[in-house]
Scaffold this active site. Structure first.
Site, PDB file in Angstrom:
ATOM      1  N   GLY A 101     -17.462   8.125  -3.151  1.00  0.00           N
ATOM      2  CA  GLY A 101     -16.280   8.043  -4.012  1.00  0.00           C
ATOM      3  C   GLY A 101     -16.511   6.939  -5.024  1.00  0.00           C
ATOM      4  O   GLY A 101     -17.666   6.586  -5.309  1.00  0.00           O
ATOM      5  N   ASN A 102     -15.444   6.371  -5.551  1.00  0.00           N
ATOM      6  CA  ASN A 102     -15.590   5.316  -6.567  1.00  0.00           C
ATOM      7  C   ASN A 102     -16.449   4.167  -6.041  1.00  0.00           C
ATOM      8  O   ASN A 102     -17.411   3.749  -6.688  1.00  0.00           O
ATOM      9  CB  ASN A 102     -14.197   4.825  -6.997  1.00  0.00           C
ATOM     10  CG  ASN A 102     -14.274   3.658  -7.969  1.00  0.00           C
ATOM     11  OD1 ASN A 102     -14.559   2.541  -7.583  1.00  0.00           O
ATOM     12  ND2 ASN A 102     -14.061   3.922  -9.243  1.00  0.00           N
ATOM     13  N   ALA A 103     -16.113   3.676  -4.834  1.00  0.00           N
ATOM     14  CA  ALA A 103     -16.840   2.519  -4.304  1.00  0.00           C
ATOM     15  C   ALA A 103     -18.296   2.869  -3.979  1.00  0.00           C
ATOM     16  O   ALA A 103     -19.224   2.169  -4.387  1.00  0.00           O
ATOM     17  CB  ALA A 103     -16.127   1.987  -3.064  1.00  0.00           C
ATOM     18  N   GLY A 162     -20.436   7.102   1.842  1.00  0.00           N
ATOM     19  CA  GLY A 162     -19.351   7.367   0.895  1.00  0.00           C
ATOM     20  C   GLY A 162     -19.891   7.590  -0.506  1.00  0.00           C
ATOM     21  O   GLY A 162     -20.846   6.936  -0.927  1.00  0.00           O
ATOM     22  N   LYS A 164       0.857  -1.190   0.000  1.00  0.00           N
ATOM     23  CA  LYS A 164       0.000   0.000   0.000  1.00  0.00           C
ATOM     24  C   LYS A 164       0.887   1.231   0.000  1.00  0.00           C
ATOM     25  O   LYS A 164       2.012   1.194   0.487  1.00  0.00           O
ATOM     26  CB  LYS A 164      -0.884   0.026   1.256  1.00  0.00           C
ATOM     27  CG  LYS A 164      -2.101   0.920   1.104  1.00  0.00           C
ATOM     28  CD  LYS A 164      -3.207   0.162   0.408  1.00  0.00           C
ATOM     29  CE  LYS A 164      -4.436   0.992   0.195  1.00  0.00           C
ATOM     30  NZ  LYS A 164      -5.563   0.138  -0.225  1.00  0.00           N
TER      31      LYS A 164
HETATM   32  N1  GLU Z   1      -7.335   0.183  -3.592  1.00  0.00           N
HETATM   33  C1  GLU Z   1      -8.052  -1.025  -3.821  1.00  0.00           C
HETATM   34  C2  GLU Z   1      -8.083  -1.872  -2.566  1.00  0.00           C
HETATM   35  O1  GLU Z   1      -7.904  -1.396  -1.476  1.00  0.00           O
HETATM   36  C3  GLU Z   1      -7.517  -1.773  -5.026  1.00  0.00           C
HETATM   37  C4  GLU Z   1      -6.099  -2.224  -4.907  1.00  0.00           C
HETATM   38  C5  GLU Z   1      -5.522  -2.756  -6.191  1.00  0.00           C
HETATM   39  O2  GLU Z   1      -6.242  -2.889  -7.143  1.00  0.00           O
HETATM   40  O3  GLU Z   1      -4.323  -3.027  -6.191  1.00  0.00           O
HETATM   41  O4  GLU Z   1      -8.366  -3.031  -2.622  1.00  0.00           O
END
Ligand code: GLU
Length: 423
Positions: free
Chosen positions: A220-222, A218, A106
């Site tokens: 956002g995207n999700a 939320g 991350k």
């Molecule tokens: N940010 C997304 C997650 O937390 C996707 C991570 C990714 O696709 O590498 O799962």
């Protein structure tokens, strides 16, 4: 004693609990309690006013026993090393539970993109990648979007990376725009995967999705896609939604065009207008009486102090880390089915995996194939989680779905480490 809210301590506490239930080897446990590698970078960026501002950025490679590290990059004013470490650990379990050939990683930068111009965000994105250098790449560590980052940012980052690597390696980053070989279907795959899990869980709980009421925290995207897809796939009614400013509730259901219009006009979904619409806070949204609650924003939203007031049958953790360990226990006692983040939101990284596969093979799929594969994969993870819960129940041990999912994920990583001779 006040509840522990430090994200990495929470991640460790969850692992410790799973380790004790599954009787994990002590040495494997010790390795898995800490990230393999932590990078803290100070990143100078020439801002629009001509002055240089120094940002702090992180990239954590938590574990790569099963493959290159994988995980998003967040641009957030409250970013911290502890959060990034926790999210990197959760990515490790997420990729393992999904059974895709990645480890966990991350990244994050402490910044407020709402106060930055597009040019400044681009400069920061490129500078972040320059700071990482060859510590990323399709076989090393593969970033993707997360909170306050998006496909455009991924495209800038990829461009910078390919200049450094002097190679055309489109699989170095996922969640890209389709013009630079992002995958058809990846854009909404986090929420879509969550909806497939919702479909299976609703079936199990005998909730009729067409009559179900949903609250989403939320936008956002999700969150935004959870709203549209829950209607599209399930025909459910979303009665409340929120963003960082607060939320809006309408018992008759909310309309997307009006939400987008409110967001554009006032900067928040709270500007939404309809006959019965009522402004609510983010806390109030979580406590609404609904069939399904979907936290899709950030961590530590359902805690020991409000878990008792959660009033839903099914809680789908579409955000990362929205429910604390104390709250997990309370919800379990209240018989609310609380499905863990690294199962529910794994559609994002499963989609990233499909994008990476397409980039590496050069064979591109249509959305139908992408969605069908995603559905099969995430449904398998859901079934495996429920089966693991049942396996323990048969032994007389009641474990919650998070622990069941942990046991599956940790076991796979531990076995890979063992095979590689790490312990
Ligand atoms: N940010 C997304 C997650 O937390 C996707 C991570 C990714 O696709 O590498 O799962």
């Amino acid at each position: 004693m006040a509840e522990e809210l430090d994200p990495f301590k929470i991640a460790q506490e969850q692992l410790d609990e799973a380790a004790s239930i599954m009787k994990l080897d002590k040495e494997a446990h010790a390795i898995l309690r800490e990230p393999k590698r932590v990078l803290v970078m100070s990143i100078p960026v020439r801002m629009g006013n001509g002055h240089t501002q120094v940002f702090t950025g992180f990239r954590v490679r938590y574990n790569d026993a099963r493959g290159p590290a994988k995980g998003g990059i967040r641009f957030h004013p409250q970013e911290s090393l502890s959060t990034v470490k926790a999210l990197a650990a959760w990515m490790t379990w997420k990729c393992s539970l999904a059974d895709i050939p990645f480890g966990g990683g991350k990244g994050g930068v402490i910044c407020d993109t709402k106060k930055m111009s597009d040019k400044e965000v681009e400069a920061l994105s490129r500078a972040y990648v320059r700071a990482l250098g060859t510590d990323m790449g399709p076989e090393v560590d593969v970033p993707a979007p997360d909170v306050y980052t998006n496909p455009q940012i991924m495209a800038w980052m990829l461009d910078e990376y390919m200049n450094i690597a002097r190679k055309s390696e489109f699989g170095a980053i996922t969640g890209k725009p389709v013009e630079v070989w992002g995958s058809a279907g990846r854009m909404d795959s986090t929420a879509r995967g969550g909806m497939y899990v919702m479909r299976e869980a609703a079936k199990m709980l005998k909730i009729n999705p067409r009559r179900a009421t949903i609250a989403v925290q939320g936008f956002g995207n999700a969150g935004r896609y959870a709203y549209t897809l829950s209607r599209e796939i399930m025909g459910s009614k979303v009665v409340a939604i929120s963003d960082s400013e607060g939320g809006v509730y309408d018992p008759d259901g909310l309309d997307l065009a009006k939400l987008d219009e409110a967001k554009k006009r006032t900067g928040t979904v709270q500007g939404y207008k309809s006959k019965k619409a009522k402004k609510i806070s983010n806390e109030e949204l979580l406590e609404l009486k609904v069939d399904i609650l979907i936290p899709a924003a950030i961590e530590n939203q359902v805690r020991a102090d409000n878990a008792d007031r959660i009033n839903c049958k099914l809680l789908l953790e579409l955000a990362n880390g929205p429910v604390t360990p104390e709250a997990t226990k309370i919800l379990f006692e209240k018989k609310i089915l609380d499905l863990p983040d690294f199962l529910v939101n794994s559609g994002g990284v499963i989609g990233s995996y499909y994008e990476w596969v397409q980039n590496i093979t050069g064979d591109y799929w249509d959305t139908d194939l992408f969605y069908a594969k995603l559905d099969k994969k995430i449904t398998k993870s859901f079934n495996a989680t429920i089966a693991m819960q049942k396996e323990y129940a048969a032994k007389g041990e009641k474990i919650n779905p998070r622990m069941a999912a942990y046991i599956i994920a940790v076991e796979r990583v531990a076995k890979a480490m063992k095979a590689r001779g790490w312990y």
